[in-house]
Each structure stands twice: as C-alpha cells, then as structure tokens.
Design an enzyme around this catalytic site. Structure first.
Site, short mmCIF file in Angstrom:
data_model
loop_
_atom_site.label_atom_id
_atom_site.label_comp_id
_atom_site.label_asym_id
_atom_site.label_seq_id
_atom_site.Cartn_x
_atom_site.Cartn_y
_atom_site.Cartn_z
N ASP A 1 46.34 107.87 83.63
CA ASP A 1 46.11 106.99 82.23
C ASP A 1 44.47 106.72 82.27
OD1 ASP A 1 46.40 106.00 79.59
OD2 ASP A 1 45.67 104.08 80.39
N GLU B 1 45.80 112.25 81.94
CA GLU B 1 45.76 112.18 80.92
C GLU B 1 44.15 112.60 80.23
OE1 GLU B 1 45.94 109.50 77.03
OE2 GLU B 1 44.80 108.55 78.57
#
Length: 728
Positions: free
Chosen positions: A407, A460
């Site tokens: 993330d 990401e």
C-alpha cells in the site's frame, strides 16, 4: 523504618529499574563462601527452596523488600530446584525460578538483528512456546534500546512489572526472559520504564495473536499445531502465477463482504463461502484488505499495530491458516494487502515504543503523515527495516500467502509526498527521493522472490517513478507488478462522460497504450473508487438505469480485453447501488434482481472466458499481445483491436461507446474464415437489448484497416463484442 542496606543492583530490582536482574537474582556464589539463592516475588508471604530430591528449605525475606534469600554456608549447591510460595491468604503453589535459566537468544541471533539481516526474526522475537533446559514455558524478547527497564506482565503476575523483569543483551537493545510454565493462549504485554521515569505498557510488536479490540494485549500463539494440505498448490505456484497465466483478483474486505445478520462471519465459514462464490464467478485470486491486527475498524486495516498477527475479529491464527489452506485446495490464490509505509499513534502500539522515536523518525518532517495522522517508519534503521522485511516473509512462510500488495508506495518514495515547501527534508543529494525507502523496497522484493519462487509483489504506486516492476539487478524496484492508476483514472473519467461528449474525449482511452508495456500492470477497480463520496460504480455512469448498467458491462468488457492482469473490488461485479460501507454487508439482495443479476452473470462469463482464451491473458506485458485495428474512429466513438497469444491465436474486440447501434460496421481482421461471437455484453441474459451478430460472422475477401480480410458487424449500443476464429 530504615531502608535495608542493599547493593545498587538489588535496589534496581526492588525499584523495578534493573537492566540485569539475573546478576543478583537466582543462584550465585556468595562472597563469604557457599551459594546464595534469591527470588523476588511481590505478594509472597513465605517462600521455600525445593532442591531436587530433598525437602523444603525456608528462605528469609530481606526486610522492607519482596526479595527472599537463602545462603548455603558450606558446599556448592548445584542442584536443580523449584520454589514453593505462600501468599498472604495462605494459598501455596510451586513454580520454577525464572532467574535460574540461561539466555534464550544466541550471539549469532543478536549479531544478525543488529545488522538488520535476521530475516526469520519472527521465530525468535516476541513470545514463543518452547522447551528450555528441560522445562516448557514461553520465551519473550523485545527490542527497546532506550528503555531503563522492561518487564513481561499479564494475568500470571497480576500485571505487576516488578516480578518478571527482563535482561538486556549487551548493546543489542534486545531484552529477553524465559518464563517456565506459561503456555499458548496466555495474555501479556511488555511494561517499559523510559529514561525519564515514565512507566507504560506496550503490545508485543512481534505478537502472532492479539486480543479482540477494544482490548489491546498480545496473546501467546503456538503455530506448530496446524497441518497444511496445500502442498500441490504451493509446488505449482511459480507456474500458476507466471506472467502468461490469467490473474483475475477479487478484492475483499472481510468485515463487510457478507455478514451473518449484523455479525462477522469467521475465517473458516468465510473460506467456504468465498471459495464457492469465486469458483462460480471465475476469479483466480482473492486479495484481502489488511487483516494485520488494527484497533480501528474505520481504518479498514490500513492502520496496523500487529504486523505479525491476523486480526482476531474473525478467529484465531489457525482459523486464518484454514482460510488460506482451503482456498489453495480449491485452486484459489490469496494475496494480502500489506502496509509498510506508516503506522498509527495508538499508545499501546509501535509509537514512541521505548519512550523515544524508535520505529519512526524523530523529525516530524520525516516521521509523520499529517494527512493520515500516522507515523512513518525510519527505513534507514537496520532493526526497523528488518522488522518490516521479517513481517513480509512471515506471511509467506507461516501462512502460505501467495503475494503481497504494498500500500501507498508513492508516499514511501517521495520525501515531499503531500507536503508543502519547508515541510520536508531533502536527501543527501538535495533531491526529493527517499533513498532509504528505495533500498528497503528493493531488498524486500529481492528477498521475497528469492525465498518464495512464484510469490507476487504488487505496488500501489501512482506516479511516473520508472521501473517499479523491473528486477533490482536492472535497477528497478523489483515488484512483480504495479497497479495501473493512470489507466483507472482515465478510464473512469471517460466513462463518466455522457456518451454525446465521448467523441471529444476519445483518446483518454487510447492513451493507455502509449505506456501499457513500460511496467507489468494490474488494472484495478479497487475499494478506493467507491468510498468517500465517490459513489458506487453504477452511480458514476451517465444516463438512465439501462444505460448505466450497459455502460458497466461495456466497461468491464474493456477492462478484461485490455492488456494487464485484473482486480475488481467486491460488489462491483453486480453493481450495488450504495457506496461501499465498511460497517455493513454488501447489498447481496440486489444481486437477485435485474439489472444487477445481469451484470453479475456477464462478469462471471467474462472471467471464465478470460481464463479459457489464451489470447486474453498470455501476453499482457509485451506489445506483441496487442494490436490496434482502429483507434481513430472518434466520430462514432468505436474502438477495435486484436489480442494475441504466444502462438498467434487471436480474438478481435470492438467497443461501441455510445447508445447508438451500428449496423453494417466493417472491421478489418487478420485471418479468414468464420468468427464466433464469444462475448456480447448486450445479451438479453445480461439485461441488454440482444442486438448482435446471430452467434458469428464470415469474413469477406476484402482488405480493410490494414488487415487482409474484413467482417461486417452489428455493434449493439454501449457494448463490447469479442470475436474468435472458429479454428481456435
């Protein structure tokens, strides 16, 4: 009463500020000859030594303290012994003397920890049920270099930090203690005394199980009991997750995918329900939003406190092992969302762990995310980097996870991420790149791929940072794949336009092919697109309800025929009307009725088609897998292209991006013969108008659009039509 005359080491124990309680407690040679045994036991009224094979020997309390001792005047007492204790209520019990045991961590362990290279650190740090010197108990260890004293506290000692004071191992900053008699399921924390005298409790950073929130203690977990049955899957994972294999990922928030009334379903029930659904729908993988333990439901797991503990909301660690095992036995891979970018400021967690900024930077310009109210890891510190890498490897090793989605990578790469001028500190070269985070990511990716062949790492990452998904030996960050955020944003922006205006935005869709093969891309429609007021997927689409769902079927058809692996958040497959809410179940009742049911059936058929047709998945990351037929028909808002497999097999794709049917539309194709219509998103089964090509078309010997042959098509309104030569 006058204070007893004690050595400084003894007073440090009495006042619970000792670095080395073993230096005075336990068995020691006495300066006057013989042996002395000392034990510190708050709330003890009487105490006896129980030598092996002999009777009880009464110990004497050192007046004004909780320390008892006995001095053998003559001889050398070298027998193994136990302690018998009586409290003020008259209750008696026996136990081992904690301070008669030798250290549990070896010098090589401490050396590797200091270097930041102990990649199986999770096997020694934290709490582990073990046999030590012939006795079963729990070994505890924690890194807290600036603490004045560290103790293990729990129900077993009335949460009293005076009783089980740990010893620090030299200059390593690692404290350790073996407590005999404890077992799996014991609840504990570490009590720390900071340099300034503050005393506070912390959860174990390496805990493999934690209490259910709002409780915050750690739980001793013994992982050796689970018997895995997924050998076949693990052995073929490198083949199953190769670049030329299909990957259709179903992104799931476990707390809101489905509930039993208002209650969570547990990991085991979730395994059966999710596997059955994913097999029916045709998804190849499940990606779970962070299940690492977190205190606040509203963070969706992205504010982690337990980097080695699956959340207790849905069961035990072994229940979670069962979840993964069951998925693997049914040929479904499992990815985890993993958050090494930042951590929350909760007082029981990593924040200011030993009274100082230990895991985070001390300078808020480097150490705080103002947007998220969290701390940023200090990636330049060996022990911190090691902590995170050990966490990543832990999930792959202990839980057989197939890959990690990392993330907020952009926030790690840039020192000025979401910061104004003067709010950040340049690197040593004066640049904005976080060089320490870059090296951490490279090491993380290298070790994952080296130790777990076939495991996938996904970034990401929303910027133009080069070579995110290229090997570290070529200068890349080393990720297997990268989320294509540019494609997602451009695509949604285009589809949100009323079709009457799409002719003016035509190249929002064609632009992705300019950079489609610069990285190994995943095409994501994730949870981030249906929260925070962004609305649901059907809510984003223009027009009446029929057009909204026709647009969604077209959108998903485009997604599944565009180069790149696929990711779709739960609920998007049937187009639920409400925006996603983490605190309630998906609106499954809607999936029983049109047009939601039609969208779901279309997505199911598209998933299975995608898996079964090599041209749709074999060559995703090289330009040879894609060819435009016509990318310039902006006037009619039509796109057409070819997807190819490794052996030259093809499908032909045509997108009609307006609600106007196109009859007699000539399209160039590369091969002669009959082309079967293997997907028409306008099928009445899916809620469409059932306009199409009666199952297929024959080619004309008429070259068109730089192709040697052509077909004449009927293109339904707002549709994706996929044609495949009969010979294939």
């Amino acid at each position: 009463m006058n204070k007893p005359i004690l050595s400084p080491e003894a007073w440090a124990i009495v006042e619970a500020r000792s670095h080395d309680p073993f230096g005075w407690l336990g068995r020691h040679y006495h300066s006057e000859g013989g042996v002395v045994i000392r034990a510190n036991k708050p709330r003890a009224e009487k105490m006896w030594i129980l030598p092996e094979g002999d009777g009880a020997v009464a110990m004497q309390r050192i007046e004004g303290t909780d320390i008892f001792e006995y001095h053998w005047q003559e001889g050398d007492f070298d027998s193994v012994y136990r302690l018998k204790i009586e409290n003020i209520e008259g209750h008696t019990w026996e136990e081992e003397d904690v301070y008669r045991f030798s250290p549990i961590l070896g010098e090589m362990d401490l050396h590797l920890i200091g270097e930041g290279n102990h990649f199986e650190k999770y096997k020694i740090m934290g709490a582990h049920v073990r046999e030590h010197e012939g006795v079963w108990g729990v070994g505890f260890s924690v890194w807290a270099p600036s603490a004045d004293r560290v103790s293990v506290v729990g129900n077993f000692n009335h949460w009293d930090g005076r009783e089980h004071q740990m010893r620090v191992r030299g200059s390593s900053g690692v404290w350790e203690l073996f407590i005999p008699g404890l077992r799996e399921g014991e609840v504990y924390k570490f009590e720390l005394r900071a340099k300034n005298g503050d005393v506070f409790e912390k959860a174990d950073p390496y805990a493999q199980q934690m209490e259910l929130r709002p409780a915050t203690a750690s739980v001793v977990h013994y992982p050796n009991a689970y018997q895995w049955k997924d050998d076949a899957w693990v052995k073929k994972r490198a083949e199953t997750q190769a670049f030329d294999k299909p990957m259709s990922i179903y992104e799931v928030h476990p707390g809101s995918w489905r509930r039993d009334g208002g209650d969570y379903i547990n990991y085991r029930d979730m395994a059966h329900q999710l596997v059955e659904y994913c097999q029916w729908m045709g998804y190849t993988h499940i990606e779970l939003l962070p299940i690492t333990e977190h205190p606040f439901d509203g963070s969706w797991g992205y504010q982690t406190v337990g980097y080695f503990a699956p959340t207790s909301r849905f069961g035990t660690p072994d229940d979670f092992r069962y979840f993964i095992d069951y998925c693997h036995q049914n040929s479904i891979g499992v990815f985890l969302d993993w958050v090494p970018a930042h951590f929350p400021k909760d007082a029981f967690g990593l924040a200011r762990f030993d009274g100082t900024p230990l895991y985070e930077h001390s300078d808020p310009r480097l150490g705080e995310h103002k947007d998220w109210g969290t701390y940023i890891f200090n990636f330049g510190r060996n022990e911190v980097r090691n902590f995170l890498i050990a966490s990543a490897l832990f999930w792959l090793d202990e839980f057989h996870i197939d890959g990690l989605r990392v993330d907020a990578v952009a926030s790690m790469l840039y020192l000025d991420y979401s910061r104004e001028e003067g709010e950040w500190v340049p690197n040593k070269y004066g640049g904005r790149e976080n060089l320490e985070a870059v090296e951490f990511l490279k090491q993380f990716n290298h070790l994952v791929h080296e130790r777990f062949p076939g495991a996938v790492t996904m970034a990401e990452e929303s910027t133009s940072w080069p070579m995110v998904s290229r090997p570290t030996y070529l200068g890349g960050l080393g990720f297997t794949m990268k989320w294509n955020m540019g494609w997602m944003n451009d695509t949604l922006s285009y589809f949100e336009n009323d079709p009457i205006y799409r002719t003016y935005h035509h190249h929002q869709l064609t632009f992705s092919m300019v950079y489609a093969f610069t990285e190994n891309f995943i095409l994501p429609f994730s949870h981030d697109e249906v929260v925070h007021g962004k609305g649901s997927m059907p809510g984003k689409m223009p027009g009446d309800d029929w057009q909204r769902f026709a647009n969604l079927r077209l959108l998903y058809g485009y997604m599944y025929t565009h180069p790149g692996k696929k990711l779709q958040f739960m609920g998007l497959e049937f187009g639920q009307w409400p925006e996603w809410n983490f605190d309630t179940s998906l609106s499954w009742d809607q999936s029983n009725f049109m047009p939601h049911r039609g969208l779901q059936l279309m997505q199911r058929d598209m998933n299975h088609l995608y898996k079964n047709v090599p041209a749709l998945h074999e060559v995703d990351f090289e330009s040879g897998g894609f060819q435009w037929i016509d990318c310039n028909d902006a006037e009619h808002a039509i796109l057409s292209y070819i997807r190819r497999d490794k052996n030259g097999g093809i499908v032909v794709v045509s997108l009609n991006l307006t609600p106007v049917p196109r009859y007699g539309y000539r399209l160039g194709v590369p091969k002669p013969g009959h082309y079967r219509e293997v997907m028409n998103t306008d099928s009445e089964l899916y809620g469409g108008a059932n306009i199409g090509n009666a199952g297929g078309v024959d080619t004309d010997d008429y070259g068109f659009m730089d192709q040697p042959h052509s077909v004449t098509l009927t293109l339904p309104p707002l549709s994706c039509v996929i044609l495949r030569p009969d010979e294939e």
